[in-house]
Every structure is written in C-alpha cells, then in structure tokens.
Enzyme design. Structure first.
Site, PDB file in Angstrom:
ATOM      1  N   HIS A 129      -0.197   5.399   0.591  1.00 16.98           N
ATOM      2  CA  HIS A 129       1.245   5.178   0.352  1.00 16.98           C
ATOM      3  C   HIS A 129       1.945   6.444  -0.141  1.00 16.98           C
ATOM      4  O   HIS A 129       3.181   6.489  -0.189  1.00 16.98           O
ATOM      5  CB  HIS A 129       1.474   4.051  -0.660  1.00 16.98           C
ATOM      6  CG  HIS A 129       0.960   2.724  -0.204  1.00 16.98           C
ATOM      7  ND1 HIS A 129       1.407   2.128   0.952  1.00 16.98           N
ATOM      8  CD2 HIS A 129       0.045   1.883  -0.748  1.00 16.98           C
ATOM      9  CE1 HIS A 129       0.768   0.968   1.110  1.00 16.98           C
ATOM     10  NE2 HIS A 129      -0.055   0.795   0.097  1.00 16.98           N
ATOM     11  N   HIS A 153      -2.256  -2.989   3.968  1.00 15.61           N
ATOM     12  CA  HIS A 153      -0.874  -2.530   3.797  1.00 15.61           C
ATOM     13  C   HIS A 153      -0.580  -1.339   4.698  1.00 15.61           C
ATOM     14  O   HIS A 153      -1.453  -0.491   4.909  1.00 15.61           O
ATOM     15  CB  HIS A 153      -0.627  -2.136   2.333  1.00 15.61           C
ATOM     16  CG  HIS A 153      -0.910  -3.244   1.365  1.00 15.61           C
ATOM     17  ND1 HIS A 153      -2.138  -3.377   0.733  1.00 15.61           N
ATOM     18  CD2 HIS A 153      -0.146  -4.267   0.937  1.00 15.61           C
ATOM     19  CE1 HIS A 153      -2.106  -4.443  -0.063  1.00 15.61           C
ATOM     20  NE2 HIS A 153      -0.915  -5.012   0.046  1.00 15.61           N
TER      21      HIS A 153
HETATM   22  C1  FKS Z   1       3.412  -6.465  -6.869  1.00 11.93           C
HETATM   23  C2  FKS Z   1       3.034  -6.294  -5.450  1.00 11.93           C
HETATM   24  C3  FKS Z   1       2.913  -4.856  -5.127  1.00 11.93           C
HETATM   25  C4  FKS Z   1       1.459  -3.344  -4.109  1.00 11.93           C
HETATM   26  C5  FKS Z   1       0.335  -3.275  -3.138  1.00 11.93           C
HETATM   27  C6  FKS Z   1      -0.244  -1.893  -3.073  1.00 11.93           C
HETATM   28  C7  FKS Z   1      -1.360  -1.849  -2.090  1.00 11.93           C
HETATM   29  C8  FKS Z   1      -2.132  -0.547  -2.201  1.00 11.93           C
HETATM   30  C9  FKS Z   1      -3.117  -0.332  -1.061  1.00 11.93           C
HETATM   31  C10 FKS Z   1      -3.880   0.968  -1.311  1.00 11.93           C
HETATM   32  F1  FKS Z   1      -4.741   1.188  -0.346  1.00 11.93           F
HETATM   33  F2  FKS Z   1      -3.067   1.984  -1.388  1.00 11.93           F
HETATM   34  F3  FKS Z   1      -4.568   0.879  -2.431  1.00 11.93           F
HETATM   35  N1  FKS Z   1       1.802  -4.694  -4.321  1.00 11.93           N
HETATM   36  N2  FKS Z   1       2.349  -6.114  -7.722  1.00 11.93           N
HETATM   37  O1  FKS Z   1      -4.044  -1.389  -0.982  1.00 11.93           O
HETATM   38  O2  FKS Z   1      -2.462  -0.279   0.172  1.00 11.93           O
HETATM   39 ZN    ZN Z   2      -3.799  -2.150   0.778  1.00 11.28          ZN
END
Ligand code: FKS
Ligand code: ZN
Length: 342
Positions: free
Chosen positions: A159, A197
């Site tokens: 990200h 994601h």
């Molecule tokens: C509220 C929802 C926010 C964020 C999700 C982040 C995912 C991170 C990921 C990485 F690989 F970068 F770690 N959600 N708390 O899994 O994509």
């Molecule tokens: Zn993720």
C-alpha cells in the site's frame, strides 16, 4: 527455497487501529511473522538468512528523500513533543484541500499518509528499513542465480506509494525489489499481487511505466479497502498504458473464481515476456481471515504456487498480509511448497 528474515520486525508493534467506529488491537502484529518463520522451519523449506544492508540508495529509487527523512525522524519529533502512544495521522489533503507541506509533525504526517492504518512507533522505521533490506537480500539471491527466494517481510509494503504510508505499509518492499532487478540490467519485471487488498502503492509507483507489469487479484474496491484504487478500468497511463491489470473479485469468491483470475494474470505475465516475477504474497484471501471476504482454503495455496511455477520464471516471493494468525504459516508456506514441488 532460501528464506530471508530479520528479527527487527519485532521493533514495530502498533497498539490499535480503527475498525467500525472502535479502536481495536492492530491485526498487523509480530506473531504473524513468527508463525510464518516457524512453518518455514517445520517444513524445512530451506536455509534462513539474515539480510545484508544495501543502504538507502535502493529505497530512494522508489521513495523520495523527503519521505524517508520524515519517516526516519518522525518518532524523535513525537517524543520531543512529549507525545503519548503511537504516532497516528488524523488529517489528510483530501479533495478541495491543498497539497502544501505543513511544518508541524501532524501536518506532515497527514501529508505523507493516506489513512490512519500505519502507526509509527519507536521501532517502526528500523523494522521497515530492515524489511526492505530483507526484500533486497532475497532479490540479490535471485540476481545471483537462485530460481526463487522468500522475503519474509514485516511490516508489509504494497500500500506504500512513493510518498505515502498507509494500510499497515511504510516502504514498498516489492517495488524496491522490482526496481533493483531493473537497475541490475533486467528489462521486464512482472509483479503478481495476490494479497486480498489491492496494492495501490505498487500500482501508483509503476503506473506510467512499461518496464514493470503490475497484475493484481483483490477484493473489489467498490466495497473493500483501499476503496480508491484497484478498479478494472485502471490500465496504466503514458508508456505504461496496457501494463496494469486489475482483477477485482466479489466478496465470497473461492478458488473457482480466484483460480480463474490467477490464470488470466499468469497469461498476461507470459504474454508480456517477463524475465522475473515478484509476488506480493498476502494470504488474507483465506476463508477464516478476520478482515477479508474471500474463501480460499489451505490446499488452494499449493495450487497457487503450482500455477505460478508453471510460468517457469525466477520468482521472488515478498510477504504482505494475512491475519488468520494460526494458519498464516501453513498458507504462506503452502504457496512456496506448491511452487517448489511443481
Ligand atoms: C479498518 C479497516 C482497514 C486495512 C487493511 C489493510 C490491509 C493490509 C494488507 C497488507 F498486505 F498490506 F498488509 N483495513 N481497520 O493486508 O493489504
Ligand atoms: Zn491485504
């Protein structure tokens, strides 16, 4: 397969994140990497090496000096302000606001982030710096002739954009490694992002370029983080037009749908003529992942590795997400074993 890993990831341990109006303990926690490392050992995947230090230069190929300086110095500034707890942003230059760089710590923190999901703690810079060196060390192994390597990075990176942290990410480990391949003479690198994601940071870094093909399979951003990037009509721009492939899938997708998308991505990578692949390896596509909505089961990760292996290309696996901590090691190492045994 060689694994690269640094204990420095323990230096990064955020306290909490916002979820559905509540502050909850961070899902992105040190035990994630511990479980993956334990599984690598249990399955005797291969030797485990600490990283070499390639310094800041390869990071500067992806991130600006101003961003790295800000990140490295942020905790000390927070301590000088007598800040309590993690350093977290709360205001961002969203639409209608300017993109000036303020002078205050929180102003700059908002400028260099896109959400409140990347807490800075005392050791976050060192952990992220070491994770990038882990990725570069695994990259160097492949540059030196290894067919594959596993960079057990934590914190994750996909990200993070050139001047943005967010979504648990600070430095884009996969992008830094992909750029290193190019800087060492390769001309076509493919990134396959299988994290649940969308890798908005990686996409943005390479969006106008045709020397890195970015392909990603992820939860449809109409309903899923990061919401504002990852749509199928984002095809690249300028000389990068046609070199960005997003395959957003609906919540509830299992291997039948997911595997078909992987087939599409792999065929695109083959048609591109990639010399090397960097896999952003998230296993938050797992059916029991606490924050994700796909339905892959543990044996599906073996199939994933097998299909990637069929491309027949040197492959660098870079750890990204996965929050079903008890199964994260099984699922991540299944991909590596599926690749290795193919
Ligand atoms: C509220 C929802 C926010 C964020 C999700 C982040 C995912 C991170 C990921 C990485 F690989 F970068 F770690 N959600 N708390 O899994 O994509
Ligand atoms: Zn993720």
């Amino acid at each position: 397969m060689l694994t690269y890993y640094s204990d420095d990831h323990h230096l990064h341990h955020g306290s909490c994140e916002l979820m559905d109006g509540q502050l909850v303990p961070c899902f992105e926690k040190p035990q994630r990497a511990e479980h993956v490392l334990a599984r690598v050992k249990e399955r005797q995947l291969g030797a485990i090496h600490g990283p070499s230090d390639f310094g800041r230069a390869p990071l500067l190929r992806i991130h600006s000096a101003a961003y790295l300086d800000f990140f490295e110095g942020a905790w000390a500034r927070w301590q000088a302000e007598q800040g309590q707890g993690d350093l977290l942003p709360y205001t961002w230059p969203a639409r209608t606001l300017s993109e000036r760089l303020p002078s205050s710590l929180h102003g700059q923190l908002g400028y260099y982030s896109f959400d409140a999901g990347a807490p800075i703690t005392a050791g976050t810079w060192q952990a992220a710096y070491s994770a990038a060196q882990v990725a570069l060390s695994a990259q160097a192994a492949i540059a030196g002739g290894a067919h594959s390597a596993f960079a057990l990075c934590r914190p994750p990176g996909h990200h993070a954009a050139g001047e943005l942290m967010g979504g648990y990410c600070y430095l884009n480990n996969a992008a830094i490694a992909a750029q290193a391949f190019l800087d060492q003479g390769r001309t076509k690198v493919a990134i396959l992002d299988v994290d649940y994601h969308h890798g908005n940071g990686t996409q943005s870094i390479f969006y106008a370029r045709n020397d890195v093909l970015f392909t990603s399979i992820h939860g449809d951003p109409v309903a899923e983080f990061p919401f504002f990037l990852g749509y199928a009509d984002e095809l690249g721009e300028g000389s990068g037009a046609g070199y960005n492939l997003n395959l957003p899938l609906a919540a509830g997708s299992g291997w039948d749908v997911w595997g078909a998308a992987l087939e599409t991505a792999c065929q695109r990578i083959a048609a591109y003529g990639a010399e090397v692949i960097v896999v952003s390896l998230g296993v938050d596509t797992f059916k029991n992942d606490p924050i994700s909505q796909f339905k892959l089961d543990s044996p599906d990760y073996l199939r994933m590795g097998q299909r990637i292996a069929a491309l027949g290309l040197p492959t660098l696996f870079v750890m990204e997400g996965g929050y079903a901590v008890a199964e994260i090691g099984i699922n991540a190492v299944n991909v590596l074993e599926g690749f290795q045994n193919a």
